[in-house]
Each structure stands twice: as C-alpha cells, then as structure tokens.
Design a protein around this motif. Structure first.
Motif, PDB file in Angstrom:
ATOM      1  N   ILE A   1       0.843  -1.200   0.000  1.00 48.61           N
ATOM      2  CA  ILE A   1       0.000   0.000   0.000  1.00 48.61           C
ATOM      3  C   ILE A   1       0.879   1.250   0.000  1.00 48.61           C
ATOM      4  O   ILE A   1       0.602   2.210  -0.692  1.00 48.61           O
ATOM      5  CB  ILE A   1      -0.964  -0.012   1.203  1.00 48.61           C
ATOM      6  CG1 ILE A   1      -2.008  -1.125   0.999  1.00 48.61           C
ATOM      7  CG2 ILE A   1      -1.639   1.351   1.386  1.00 48.61           C
ATOM      8  CD1 ILE A   1      -2.898  -1.370   2.192  1.00 48.61           C
TER       9      ILE A   1
ATOM     10  N   PHE B   1       1.219   6.593   3.631  1.00 49.93           N
ATOM     11  CA  PHE B   1       0.045   7.439   3.432  1.00 49.93           C
ATOM     12  C   PHE B   1      -0.132   8.332   4.648  1.00 49.93           C
ATOM     13  O   PHE B   1       0.327   8.011   5.742  1.00 49.93           O
ATOM     14  CB  PHE B   1      -1.222   6.605   3.185  1.00 49.93           C
ATOM     15  CG  PHE B   1      -1.600   5.722   4.333  1.00 49.93           C
ATOM     16  CD1 PHE B   1      -2.472   6.166   5.321  1.00 49.93           C
ATOM     17  CD2 PHE B   1      -1.079   4.441   4.436  1.00 49.93           C
ATOM     18  CE1 PHE B   1      -2.819   5.357   6.386  1.00 49.93           C
ATOM     19  CE2 PHE B   1      -1.415   3.621   5.501  1.00 49.93           C
ATOM     20  CZ  PHE B   1      -2.291   4.076   6.476  1.00 49.93           C
TER      21      PHE B   1
ATOM     22  N   ASN C   1      -8.154  10.030   3.368  1.00 44.72           N
ATOM     23  CA  ASN C   1      -7.497   8.761   3.032  1.00 44.72           C
ATOM     24  C   ASN C   1      -8.175   7.552   3.656  1.00 44.72           C
ATOM     25  O   ASN C   1      -7.861   6.418   3.285  1.00 44.72           O
ATOM     26  CB  ASN C   1      -6.038   8.779   3.488  1.00 44.72           C
ATOM     27  CG  ASN C   1      -5.159   9.554   2.563  1.00 44.72           C
ATOM     28  OD1 ASN C   1      -5.495   9.766   1.391  1.00 44.72           O
ATOM     29  ND2 ASN C   1      -4.023  10.001   3.066  1.00 44.72           N
TER      30      ASN C   1
ATOM     31  N   VAL D   1      -7.612   4.039   1.555  1.00 44.40           N
ATOM     32  CA  VAL D   1      -6.603   3.184   2.190  1.00 44.40           C
ATOM     33  C   VAL D   1      -7.282   2.012   2.885  1.00 44.40           C
ATOM     34  O   VAL D   1      -6.795   0.878   2.837  1.00 44.40           O
ATOM     35  CB  VAL D   1      -5.720   3.997   3.160  1.00 44.40           C
ATOM     36  CG1 VAL D   1      -4.791   3.083   3.942  1.00 44.40           C
ATOM     37  CG2 VAL D   1      -4.918   5.045   2.401  1.00 44.40           C
TER      38      VAL D   1
ATOM     39  N   GLN E   1      -8.068  -0.548   0.305  1.00 50.11           N
ATOM     40  CA  GLN E   1      -6.855  -1.259  -0.099  1.00 50.11           C
ATOM     41  C   GLN E   1      -6.456  -2.294   0.947  1.00 50.11           C
ATOM     42  O   GLN E   1      -6.109  -3.427   0.611  1.00 50.11           O
ATOM     43  CB  GLN E   1      -5.693  -0.277  -0.308  1.00 50.11           C
ATOM     44  CG  GLN E   1      -5.721   0.466  -1.605  1.00 50.11           C
ATOM     45  CD  GLN E   1      -4.498   1.344  -1.724  1.00 50.11           C
ATOM     46  OE1 GLN E   1      -4.317   2.283  -0.958  1.00 50.11           O
ATOM     47  NE2 GLN E   1      -3.644   1.013  -2.678  1.00 50.11           N
TER      48      GLN E   1
END
Length: 122
Positions: free
Chosen positions: A28, A31, A37, A41, A44
């Motif tokens: 990933i 971040f 996000n 995220v 993911q």
C-alpha cells in the motif's frame, strides 16, 4: 497437547501476522492519516491478501492463547509471548532484509535469558 507447544504456536502465529501485515502495508505504501485517506486506504487494506492473512493469523492466535490460559498460569505463560520479539526480528531479517545490529542482538539475548528464567520457575 503440551502447553509450551501451544505457546510457541501462538508466538509463531503472531510473528506471521506481523510479517504479513508489513508485507501488505508495504504494498500500500506510505500514506497520511487523514479523513480523506480513510476510505481509499481502508479499501486497499481490506482487499489485501497479506493483510487479510495477517488478521486471520491474529484471530487463530487468540483462540490458541485462550487454550493456553486454560492450562497454564498467566504469570508463566505471558512472559513467553516475548519470544515473539525474537521470532519477529529474525523473520524480518531473513524475509524482509531488515538489519540486526549489535544492540538489537543484545536485546534479543536479554529476552531469551528472561524467558529462560521465567520458564525455570514454572
């Protein structure tokens, strides 16, 4: 089953969880922790096979740990969990290429001595 084998199984499952989570998060990438996000995220992470595998290892390790606690005094069993630091450091060295400097190796030795001492009092 031998309680020590159960403890080691739990330790290994926890170490495997750490490795899988690290691999998943490595895919990933870095971040920023922001509201914007959270969804991308989160999606993911929720669809990452290594992360799913790591979480599954944690769930199984909890079940194993409950079996351990039904058989062994927590004051003896819980210090054995610190073996996870040793296993995780070695796994990270061999599989992820992380470094094991002199201070980290000395810390690992101290952990092993401590676990041995706790085990001798059981």
């Amino acid at each position: 089953m031998n309680p020590f084998i159960l403890i080691l199984t739990g330790v290994m499952l926890n170490a495997a969880a750490q490795m899988l989570l690290k691999i998943g998060m490595g895919r990933i990438g870095h971040f920023d922790l922001t509201i914007a996000n959270a969804l991308p995220v989160g999606l993911q992470a929720a669809t990452s096979l290594p992360i799913i595998g790591g979480l599954l290892c944690y769930v199984i390790s909890i079940v194993v740990w409950m079996v351990v606690l039904s058989r062994v005094e927590v004051s003896m069993a819980y210090p054995m969990v610190s073996l996870g630091y040793v296993v995780t450091a070695l796994a990270a060295y061999f599989w992820l290429g992380e470094q094991l400097g002199p201070m980290r190796l000395a810390g690992i030795a101290v952990i092993l001595i401590g676990v041995w001492m706790v085990g001798k009092t059981a």
